[in-house]
Design an enzyme around this catalytic site. Structure first.
Site, PDB file in Angstrom:
ATOM      1  CG  HIS A  87      -1.868   0.991   1.445  1.00 49.77           C
ATOM      2  ND1 HIS A  87      -1.565   2.261   1.867  1.00 49.77           N
ATOM      3  CD2 HIS A  87      -3.221   0.964   1.284  1.00 49.77           C
ATOM      4  CE1 HIS A  87      -2.685   2.963   1.957  1.00 49.77           C
ATOM      5  NE2 HIS A  87      -3.704   2.208   1.603  1.00 49.77           N
TER       6      HIS A  87
ATOM      7  CG  ASP B 164       0.697  -2.288   6.378  1.00 46.05           C
ATOM      8  OD1 ASP B 164      -0.274  -2.532   7.124  1.00 46.05           O
ATOM      9  OD2 ASP B 164       0.617  -1.581   5.364  1.00 46.05           O
TER      10      ASP B 164
ATOM     11  CD  GLN C  37      -6.627  -4.490   3.922  1.00 49.84           C
ATOM     12  OE1 GLN C  37      -7.533  -5.296   4.121  1.00 49.84           O
ATOM     13  NE2 GLN C  37      -6.873  -3.212   3.679  1.00 49.84           N
TER      14      GLN C  37
ATOM     15  CE  LYS D 240      -7.443  -0.844   6.527  1.00 52.94           C
ATOM     16  NZ  LYS D 240      -7.965  -0.125   5.376  1.00 52.94           N
TER      17      LYS D 240
ATOM     18  CB  CYS E 156      -3.838   3.355  -1.487  1.00 50.67           C
ATOM     19  SG  CYS E 156      -5.154   4.519  -1.182  1.00 50.67           S
TER      20      CYS E 156
HETATM   21  N1  C6P Z   1      -6.221   0.430   3.102  1.00 50.42           N
HETATM   22  C1  C6P Z   1      -8.017   0.015   1.564  1.00 50.42           C
HETATM   23  O1  C6P Z   1      -9.117   0.271   1.052  1.00 50.42           O
HETATM   24  P1  C6P Z   1      -4.936   3.747   7.440  1.00 50.42           P
HETATM   25  O2  C6P Z   1      -5.553   4.552   6.361  1.00 50.42           O
HETATM   26  O3  C6P Z   1      -3.755   4.446   8.053  1.00 50.42           O
HETATM   27  O4  C6P Z   1      -5.907   3.218   8.439  1.00 50.42           O
HETATM   28  O5  C6P Z   1      -4.375   2.417   6.721  1.00 50.42           O
HETATM   29  C2  C6P Z   1      -3.502   2.531   5.650  1.00 50.42           C
HETATM   30  C3  C6P Z   1      -3.204   1.170   5.087  1.00 50.42           C
HETATM   31  C4  C6P Z   1      -1.934   0.669   5.212  1.00 50.42           C
HETATM   32  N2  C6P Z   1      -1.613  -0.566   4.781  1.00 50.42           N
HETATM   33  C5  C6P Z   1      -2.528  -1.356   4.199  1.00 50.42           C
HETATM   34  C6  C6P Z   1      -2.127  -2.732   3.766  1.00 50.42           C
HETATM   35  C7  C6P Z   1      -3.835  -0.881   4.017  1.00 50.42           C
HETATM   36  O6  C6P Z   1      -4.724  -1.660   3.431  1.00 50.42           O
HETATM   37  C8  C6P Z   1      -4.181   0.415   4.455  1.00 50.42           C
HETATM   38  C9  C6P Z   1      -5.566   0.968   4.224  1.00 50.42           C
HETATM   39  C10 C6P Z   1      -7.583   0.772   2.791  1.00 50.42           C
HETATM   40  O7  C6P Z   1      -7.293  -0.876   1.126  1.00 50.42           O
HETATM   41  C11 C6P Z   1      -7.813   2.247   2.624  1.00 50.42           C
HETATM   42  S1  C6P Z   1      -6.731   2.975   1.446  1.00 50.42           S
END
Ligand code: C6P
Length: 404
Positions: A121, A198, A201, A224, A362
Site C-alpha cells: 500500500h 504492516d 489487512q 479494519k 492506494c
Molecule cells: N487500506 C483500503 O481500502 P490507514 O488509512 O492508516 O488506516 O491504513 C492505511 C493502510 C496501510 N496498509 C494497508 C495494507 C492498508 O490496506 C491500508 C488501508 C484501505 O485498502 C484504505 S486505502
C-alpha cells in the site's frame, strides 16, 4: 460454527437500505462495520466519563485513564506483546509507519539499504522513499509473480550486510495475498535488519503473535477490526522503541522541560505526545473483545468459505479475470471484466445497494505490474453471507451485460 444470522443483528448498519435495496457491504478491506457492542462503548464514554487522561486527579479523568490503559492491556494480550508499554497508540497504520520511518532517519546513513515489497500500500512505500531521500539510503523492492506472490528467492538475493530495515505487509490490500512473513522476518534478522510488518489487512482475519513472529514492529488500524477510525496501534520491541527518537514533541511525552533541555518520558508516553484519541483507544479494546469472543479461527474459516464460494461464482462470468491467485489469501477478490472500467462496474452495483471499492486501492505499483488502471475489489467479512454473494454475482453480470 459461526451464527451469522445472530451476528448480523449486532450491526445496525446492515439493516439499512441503499438506493432502495438492502445494503450489501463488500468494502470491508477499506473499513469494517461496527457492532452495537462497540457503538455502546462510544456512547458510554461521551455520556459518562469523557475527560482528559493521565492529567487529572478528578474522578472522571481517573476513570478515563483506567479504561484507556485497560484497552492497552487488551491490545497487548491480543497481539501477545511482552510488555504493555510496547503498545503505542497511533491514529492508524499510516501514522505508525511514519513514526518508525521518522525514527530511522537518525539511524541510517548513505549507502544503507532498506527493502520493501512489490505488494505494498502507498502507506508502506512513500514514508520510506521520504526516509531514503533524507538519508541517502537505497530502496530495494522484492518482486512479485502473476499470482500476486512475492518471489522469495529474489528476496534472499536482495538482503546484504547493508540491509537495515525490511517493511512488508502481512496481507496485500489490493490482492489479499498472505505473505510468508515468518520467513521474511527470519531472513532479515540473519543479516541484522529490523522488520516492520504492516498488519492493516491481516488484523481483521489473522491474530498475529508478535513474540512468536519475533517481529520488530507491527502496525494496525482499529477501523479494519470493527473499531473506530482515527486510532490504531504500533507494536515495537522495547529495545527498538528505547533506541528511536520520539516522533512528535509536546505534552505528556516529557519527563522534564526547561528552556535548556527536555528529557523524555518512559515508554509508551515518549511516543504519545498530545491528547490522544481517548474514546478511540477504549473502543478499540472493546472491538477486540467483540472479535475475540467470536474467535479468529472461526472468523477465518467462515471468510475462507465465502472467498471460495465467490471466487467460483465470479469465474463463471465470461471475460472476468481475478488478480491475485495465491493459495494463501484472505477474503478479498480483485477483478476486471474485459476492458470495462472498474469504476463503471462499481457505480452500477452501487445502484443495486452493493458497496465495493474500485480503483488502484492506494497500491499503484500493483496496478502497473498488471498494466491496468485499477480493479473492482470485493472484500468479505464474517458478517457477510453466501446469499449476498449470489446477489452480487447477478449484479456484476448485469453490469457486464450493460457495459460490454
Ligand atoms: N487500506 C483500503 O481500502 P490507514 O488509512 O492508516 O488506516 O491504513 C492505511 C493502510 C496501510 N496498509 C494497508 C495494507 C492498508 O490496506 C491500508 C488501508 C484501505 O485498502 C484504505 S486505502
Amino acid at each position: 460454527m459461526l451464527d451469522v444470522t445472530a451476528i448480523r443483528k449486532d450491526f445496525p448498519i446492515l439493516s439499512r437500505e441503499v438506493n432502495g435495496k438492502p445494503l450489501i457491504y463488500f468494502d470491508n478491506a477499506a473499513t469494517s462495520q461496527t457492532p452495537k457492542q462497540v457503538i455502546d462503548v462510544i456512547v458510554d464514554y461521551y455520556s459518562n466519563y469523557n475527560a482528559n487522561i493521565h492529567r487529572g486527579v478528578h474522578t472522571l479523568s481517573q476513570e478515563a485513564t483506567d479504561k484507556y490503559e485497560a484497552a492497552r492491556k487488551t491490545i497487548q494480550t491480543h497481539f501477545n506483546a511482552a510488555k504493555s508499554h510496547e503498545i503505542i497508540f497511533t491514529s492508524g497504520t499510516t501514522h505508525g509507519i511514519n513514526m518508525i520511518a521518522n525514527g530511522f532517519a537518525s539511524l541510517l546513513k548513505e549507502g544503507d539499504e532498506v527493502i520493501v515489497s512489490a505488494l505494498e500500500h502507498h502507506s508502506n512505500i512513500v514514508p520510506w522513499q521520504m526516509l531514503c531521500e533524507k538519508t541517502g539510503a537505497i530502496l530495494k523492492v522484492i518482486p512479485m509473480n502473476e499470482n500476486g506472490e512475492l518471489l522469495m528467492t529474489a528476496y534472499e538475493t536482495l538482503l546484504t550486510e547493508n540491509t537495515k530495515l525490511v517493511f512488508v505487509n502481512h496481507v496485500s490490500n489490493a490482492l489479499g495475498t498472505i505473505n510468508p512473513i515468518e520467513t521474511i522476518i527470519n531472513k532479515a534478522h540473519e543479516v541484522g535488519a529490523a522488520v516492520l510488518i504492516d498488519g492493516a489487512q491481516a488484523s481483521p482475519h489473522i491474530k498475529a503473535d508478535v513474540q512468536a513472529l519475533d517481529v520488530d514492529f507491527y502496525v494496525v488500524s482499529a477501523h479494519k477490526m470493527c473499531g473506530p477510525t482515527g486510532v490504531g496501534v504500533l507494536y515495537g520491541k522495547e529495545e527498538w522503541l528505547n533506541k528511536l527518537p520520539p516522533y512528535q514533541g509536546g505534552g505528556e511525552m516529557i519527563a522534564e522541560v526547561t528552556f535548556e533541555k527536555t528529557t523524555y518520558a518512559d515508554l509508551p508516553h515518549k511516543f504519545e505526545a498530545g491528547t490522544p484519541n481517548i474514546c478511540g483507544g477504549i473502543t478499540f479494546g472493546a472491538a477486540l473483545d467483540y472479535m475475540n469472543a467470536i474467535g479468529f479461527d472461526t472468523i477465518a474459516s467462515y471468510e475462507n468459505e465465502l472467498l471460495e464460494y465467490a471466487t467460483a461464482k465470479l469465474l463463471d462470468i465470461d471475460g472476468l479475470r481475478i488478480y491475485g491467485n495465491s493459495n494463501q489469501k484472505t477474503s478479498v477478490i480483485s477483478f476486471n471484466i474485459g476492458n470495462v472500467h472498474p469504476y463503471d462496474i462499481g457505480t452500477i452495483v452501487d445502484k443495486l445497494g452493493i458497496a465495493v471499492r474500485t480503483g488502484h486501492h492506494c497500491a499503484q505499483p500493483i496496478m502497473d505490474f498488471y498494466n491496468i488502471p485499477g480493479t473492482v475489489r470485493a472484500s468479505f467479512s464474517f458478517y457477510n453471507t453466501k446469499e449476498e454473494i449470489d446477489i452480487f454475482v447477478e449484479a456484476v453480470k448485469k453490469a457486464a451485460f450493460m457495459l460490454q
